[in-house]
Design a protein around this motif. Structure first.
Motif, mmCIF file in Angstrom:
data_model
loop_
_atom_site.group_PDB
_atom_site.id
_atom_site.type_symbol
_atom_site.label_atom_id
_atom_site.label_comp_id
_atom_site.label_asym_id
_atom_site.label_seq_id
_atom_site.Cartn_x
_atom_site.Cartn_y
_atom_site.Cartn_z
ATOM 1 N N THR A 202 1.277 19.239 0.034
ATOM 2 C CA THR A 202 1.834 18.110 -0.692
ATOM 3 C C THR A 202 3.108 17.607 -0.025
ATOM 4 O OG1 THR A 202 0.974 19.112 -2.695
ATOM 5 C CG2 THR A 202 2.549 17.339 -2.972
ATOM 6 N N ARG A 203 4.002 18.562 0.319
ATOM 7 C CA ARG A 203 5.304 18.162 0.837
ATOM 8 C C ARG A 203 5.205 17.612 2.251
ATOM 9 N NH1 ARG A 203 8.377 23.125 1.389
ATOM 10 N NH2 ARG A 203 7.503 23.037 3.480
ATOM 11 N N ASP A 204 4.411 18.247 3.087
ATOM 12 C CA ASP A 204 4.423 17.890 4.503
ATOM 13 C C ASP A 204 3.379 16.861 4.900
ATOM 14 O OD1 ASP A 204 6.435 19.696 4.758
ATOM 15 O OD2 ASP A 204 5.131 21.357 5.363
ATOM 16 N N HIS A 205 2.343 16.673 4.081
ATOM 17 C CA HIS A 205 1.273 15.763 4.495
ATOM 18 C C HIS A 205 0.998 14.652 3.506
ATOM 19 C CE1 HIS A 205 0.472 18.335 7.895
ATOM 20 N NE2 HIS A 205 0.639 19.347 7.075
ATOM 21 N N VAL A 206 0.770 15.014 2.257
ATOM 22 C CA VAL A 206 0.400 13.985 1.285
ATOM 23 C C VAL A 206 1.573 13.048 1.019
ATOM 24 C CG1 VAL A 206 -0.375 13.555 -1.059
ATOM 25 C CG2 VAL A 206 -1.308 15.478 0.225
ATOM 26 N N LEU A 207 2.728 13.633 0.733
ATOM 27 C CA LEU A 207 3.880 12.813 0.368
ATOM 28 C C LEU A 207 4.325 11.885 1.504
ATOM 29 C CD1 LEU A 207 5.157 12.530 -2.288
ATOM 30 C CD2 LEU A 207 6.926 14.148 -1.634
ATOM 31 N N PRO A 208 4.454 12.384 2.746
ATOM 32 C CA PRO A 208 4.839 11.465 3.825
ATOM 33 C C PRO A 208 3.856 10.312 3.975
ATOM 34 C CG PRO A 208 5.070 13.718 4.558
ATOM 35 C CD PRO A 208 4.406 13.781 3.215
ATOM 36 N N ALA A 209 2.560 10.599 3.803
ATOM 37 C CA ALA A 209 1.577 9.531 3.953
ATOM 38 C C ALA A 209 1.675 8.533 2.813
ATOM 39 C CB ALA A 209 0.171 10.123 4.016
ATOM 40 N N ALA A 210 2.143 9.008 1.651
ATOM 41 C CA ALA A 210 2.183 8.137 0.475
ATOM 42 C C ALA A 210 3.522 7.423 0.326
ATOM 43 C CB ALA A 210 1.882 8.949 -0.778
ATOM 44 N N ILE A 211 4.493 7.785 1.159
ATOM 45 C CA ILE A 211 5.859 7.331 0.905
ATOM 46 C C ILE A 211 6.022 5.805 0.823
ATOM 47 C CG2 ILE A 211 7.194 7.067 3.067
ATOM 48 C CD1 ILE A 211 8.151 9.418 0.282
ATOM 49 N N PRO A 212 5.311 4.993 1.655
ATOM 50 C CA PRO A 212 5.507 3.542 1.534
ATOM 51 C C PRO A 212 5.206 3.019 0.134
ATOM 52 C CG PRO A 212 4.162 4.064 3.447
ATOM 53 C CD PRO A 212 4.363 5.336 2.714
ATOM 54 N N GLY A 213 4.092 3.455 -0.426
ATOM 55 C CA GLY A 213 3.721 2.999 -1.760
ATOM 56 C C GLY A 213 4.708 3.474 -2.808
ATOM 57 N N LEU A 304 11.156 -7.633 -0.804
ATOM 58 C CA LEU A 304 11.173 -6.470 0.085
ATOM 59 C C LEU A 304 10.008 -5.538 -0.246
ATOM 60 C CD1 LEU A 304 12.820 -4.797 2.200
ATOM 61 C CD2 LEU A 304 13.892 -3.669 0.261
ATOM 62 N N ALA A 305 9.834 -5.286 -1.545
ATOM 63 C CA ALA A 305 8.764 -4.382 -1.975
ATOM 64 C C ALA A 305 7.395 -4.937 -1.588
ATOM 65 C CB ALA A 305 8.841 -4.163 -3.478
ATOM 66 N N ILE A 306 7.215 -6.251 -1.786
ATOM 67 C CA ILE A 306 5.918 -6.860 -1.503
ATOM 68 C C ILE A 306 5.623 -6.829 -0.009
ATOM 69 C CG2 ILE A 306 4.656 -9.035 -1.550
ATOM 70 C CD1 ILE A 306 6.179 -9.616 -4.200
ATOM 71 N N VAL A 307 6.636 -7.188 0.785
ATOM 72 C CA VAL A 307 6.453 -7.169 2.235
ATOM 73 C C VAL A 307 6.109 -5.757 2.698
ATOM 74 C CG1 VAL A 307 7.653 -7.394 4.435
ATOM 75 C CG2 VAL A 307 7.896 -9.163 2.694
ATOM 76 N N LEU A 308 6.861 -4.811 2.166
ATOM 77 C CA LEU A 308 6.656 -3.402 2.513
ATOM 78 C C LEU A 308 5.214 -3.007 2.241
ATOM 79 C CD1 LEU A 308 8.886 -1.376 3.389
ATOM 80 C CD2 LEU A 308 8.758 -0.427 1.106
ATOM 81 N N ARG A 309 4.747 -3.356 1.033
ATOM 82 C CA ARG A 309 3.408 -2.955 0.642
ATOM 83 C C ARG A 309 2.345 -3.595 1.533
ATOM 84 N NH1 ARG A 309 1.941 -4.996 -4.933
ATOM 85 N NH2 ARG A 309 3.506 -3.499 -5.586
ATOM 86 N N TYR A 310 2.466 -4.908 1.782
ATOM 87 C CA TYR A 310 1.423 -5.582 2.533
ATOM 88 C C TYR A 310 1.428 -5.192 4.000
ATOM 89 C CZ TYR A 310 -0.231 -8.331 -1.311
ATOM 90 O OH TYR A 310 -0.798 -8.697 -2.492
ATOM 91 N N ARG A 311 2.603 -4.977 4.566
ATOM 92 C CA ARG A 311 2.644 -4.596 5.976
ATOM 93 C C ARG A 311 2.093 -3.194 6.162
ATOM 94 N NH1 ARG A 311 7.732 -6.275 9.349
ATOM 95 N NH2 ARG A 311 6.297 -5.556 10.936
ATOM 96 N N LEU A 312 2.490 -2.294 5.261
ATOM 97 C CA LEU A 312 2.047 -0.919 5.453
ATOM 98 C C LEU A 312 0.576 -0.770 5.141
ATOM 99 C CD1 LEU A 312 5.273 0.536 4.085
ATOM 100 C CD2 LEU A 312 4.392 0.878 6.377
ATOM 101 N N ARG A 313 0.107 -1.608 4.202
ATOM 102 C CA ARG A 313 -1.307 -1.542 3.893
ATOM 103 C C ARG A 313 -2.118 -1.933 5.126
ATOM 104 N NH1 ARG A 313 -3.106 -5.051 -1.044
ATOM 105 N NH2 ARG A 313 -1.871 -3.573 -2.206
ATOM 106 N N ARG A 314 -1.575 -2.907 5.878
ATOM 107 C CA ARG A 314 -2.302 -3.348 7.057
ATOM 108 C C ARG A 314 -2.241 -2.292 8.162
ATOM 109 N NH1 ARG A 314 -0.354 -9.036 8.242
ATOM 110 N NH2 ARG A 314 -0.745 -9.236 6.025
ATOM 111 N N ARG A 315 -1.062 -1.620 8.252
ATOM 112 C CA ARG A 315 -0.906 -0.698 9.367
ATOM 113 C C ARG A 315 -1.651 0.612 9.129
ATOM 114 N NH1 ARG A 315 4.968 0.744 11.147
ATOM 115 N NH2 ARG A 315 4.737 1.858 9.222
ATOM 116 N N LEU A 316 -1.572 1.091 7.885
ATOM 117 C CA LEU A 316 -2.190 2.382 7.606
ATOM 118 C C LEU A 316 -3.651 2.203 7.258
ATOM 119 C CD1 LEU A 316 0.460 4.139 5.384
ATOM 120 C CD2 LEU A 316 -0.112 4.663 7.739
#
Lengths: 318, 288
Positions: A202-213, A304-316
């Motif tokens: 959870t700490r080392d894999h799931v959470l880092p991957a989920a951090i943008p959201g 900021l939140a919206i940009v963050l979400r849409y950019r990261l959604r595209r990248r990940l």
């Protein structure tokens, strides 16, 4: 593409003897009309927002000056400023973030990663979605009855921060859960496969991957807290505050003081509300200026939140 | 061992949300019970005058309830049609690029603080309405309701769109293959299929309007008023709570207890709407 559309037209016209060309044109026209209506309805909110911005700017822009940010509220409209309000907003949001963010993220992690499917989990889940729909002013009543009079924290920055932390808790929990759920299971399995414990996964894999959201949810929650007025009025936040809270850093040992937590305060939306509700239009320019500052803050946080979400959604992409 | 400790801490954080709910209900019920010891429930629900702070107090919630429902009705008249048409457009007609731009912008709208909307209602919409409706008072239900409607359009539009997008493409294809236009497909196939999801969106919009505070406290006036005329001023439940909280009432007085009774009423109304929405959505999910 264009060719096949054309052929479809021919087919529908030749195969439908009951409909003449005029009727078909009528149906097409209706569709075009609807698209225009649809676009217009979609834009109504946007148009309203631009009117709102224009209106606020017309009234408030002349009042925005350096002095406006460095002056206390005053009985004279032209001398009044938002110093105590923005300092109050910053401190209250700080308390809200310190309490609300860890609590919300931890709750989200538990519900998504640890919770077993049982009645207890069900209750918590239903409860979180119910809390999200409780009117904000009810949180104010809770704070008035429980914090102000029950626990005796008074009408202080601490009470306000606590109240808003409870208010944004569901927002952060839901955002955390959604972004954790989006992390593919293969990542967890890979980590388990090389011997990691649940906590490590959870700490080392799931959470880092989920951090943008998670971050997006936190920003939206804090921006909501920044603009919230009703619950703070309910706890009896004073509206005429011509002093600053106790400074958090002192010159004597231990150099850090927490007395500011128990000081009275005002925040930007309350200051704006106070100025709006004064009779006469002198203070309305101040209200507009304060509203403009508030709007600039919350809109840029949301953007900021919206940009963050849409950019990261595209990248990940997994 | 450490793993277990982590899990317990996380569980306590999650359980805190239940504690909050219990605390909310507990505080509201506790103070309301004190209130109902001095004012019989039947009087609270049937008396048509709300003047708890007068020398000769009357405690009928009806005028406040009326104000709340009237502003909500006006808001719904604005947000219902516009939100629905916008949702149909976004779900069935808009090009993906348009949707990609419009959706985030709608999200942005929900970031506007309600106190700013209140300012807008009182100092922009009301003067505008006064030009059309002569004699409209400075505080009125109409202006507050319209602005509240604008406020909940994105909410209704976005939730309804989600419901309509969840309708299987096969149903649309079938309808189009029979020669229906996209508009006919949208209103005769997609919308009826998604109706409980759309209804849930409406109900949640209503629930939000009922609990909205600042717009009505600023623009609809503070006068409890049993009226069906949206041109008049009328206080809502939320506006009353704000009004009382602004004037420092002593803790434990009956005036102080009234806001908890009013708050409990508010909580119950929104709870009913939320349960209704929950049920509607569950029904929608069952169908697909």
């Amino acid at each position: 593409m264009a060719g096949s559309a054309l052929r479809a037209d021919v087919i529908s016209e030749t195969r439908a003897p009951g409909l003449d060309a005029g009727q078909i044109r009528g149906r097409r026209l209706r569709e075009k009309l609807f698209i225009a209506c649809g676009l217009a309805s979609t834009l109504v909110g946007l148009i309203a927002l631009s009117f709102l911005l224009f209106d606020l700017a017309a009234d408030g822009l002349p009042r925005l000056s350096w002095d406006f940010f460095t002056s206390f509220p005053s009985r004279r409209a032209s001398a009044a400023g938002i110093l105590s309000a923005w300092v109050g907003s910053v401190l209250v949001i700080l308390v809200t973030a310190i309490i609300g963010v860890p609590l919300g993220v931890a709750a989200g992690i538990y519900l998504e990663e640890y919770a077993r499917r049982n009645w207890m989990t069900n209750i918590i889940e239903i409860n979180v979605s119910n809390l999200a729909a409780v009117p904000s002013i009810v949180y104010g009543l809770l704070a008035l009855g429980l914090f102000v009079y029950g626990l005796g924290t008074g009408r202080s920055i601490l009470t306000a921060g606590l109240t808003l932390a409870l208010l944004i808790l569901p927002i952060i929990i839901v955002a955390t859960r959604e972004s954790i759920r989006a992390v593919p299971y293969s990542i967890r399995e890979a980590a388990y496969g090389i011997g990691a414990t649940k906590g490590q996964v959870t700490r080392d894999h799931v959470l880092p991957a989920a951090i943008p959201g998670v971050l997006t949810g936190i920003i939206i929650g804090l921006s909501r807290a920044l603009g919230e007025t009703a619950p703070l009025i309910t706890i009896g936040a004073l509206t005429f505050i011509a002093f600053l809270p106790d400074p958090p850093i002192t010159s004597e040992f231990p150099f850090i003081s927490f007395r500011w937590l128990f000081d009275g305060f005002t925040v930007l939306p309350i200051q704006a509300f106070n100025w709006i509700s004064r009779p006469g239009s002198d203070f309305h320019a101040n209200a507009a200026a304060a509203g403009l500052v508030l709007l600039a803050l919350t809109l840029s946080l949301n953007a900021l939140a919206i940009v963050l979400r849409y950019r990261l959604r595209r990248r990940l992409q997994w | 061992m450490r793993e277990k400790a982590v899990e317990i801490v996380l569980f306590l954080c999650a359980a805190s949300s239940v504690v909050i709910t219990i605390a909310i209900v507990g505080v509201l019920v506790y103070e309301s019970l004190a209130f109902f010891r001095s004012v019989p429930l039947i009087l609270f629900l049937t008396d048509t005058v709300w003047t708890p702070l007068f020398a000769n107090p009357r405690y009928g919630i009806l005028p406040l309830l009326n104000g709340t429902l009237l502003t909500t009705l006006v808001a719904l008249c604005v947000a219902g049609p516009l939100g629905l048409v916008a949702a149909v457009y976004l779900s069935e007609f808009a090009a993906p690029r348009v949707r990609e731009i419009v959706k985030p912008t709608l999200e942005l709208l929900s970031g506007v603080p309600t106190v700013v909307y209140g300012f807008f209602a009182l100092l922009f919409v009301t003067p505008l309405l006064q030009k059309v409706i002569p004699g409209l008072p400075g505080f009125n239900v109409l202006s507050a309701g319209i602005v509240m409607g604008i406020m909940i359009i994105p909410y209704i539009a976005s939730l309804s769109e989600d419901a309509m997008r969840a309708v299987p493409q096969g149903l649309r294809d079938g309808s189009l293959a029979l020669g229906a236009t996209r508009l006919e497909t949208a209103f005769r196939v997609v919308l009826p299929t998604a109706i409980s999801g759309v209804a849930a969106a409406f109900v949640l919009g209503i629930s939000r309007a009922v609990g909205e505070t600042m717009v009505v406290a600023i623009a609809a006036g503070q006068q409890p008023n049993l009226t069906l005329d949206p041109r008049e001023p009328a206080a809502t439940i939320t506006a009353y709570i704000v009004q009382v909280a602004l004037g420092d009432l002593p803790h434990g007085s009956i005036g102080y207890q009234t806001i908890f009774a009013a708050g409990l009423t508010l909580l119950l109304i929104t709870l009913i709407f939320n349960i209704l929405a929950f049920w509607l959505r569950a029904r929608f999910r069952e169908a697909y």
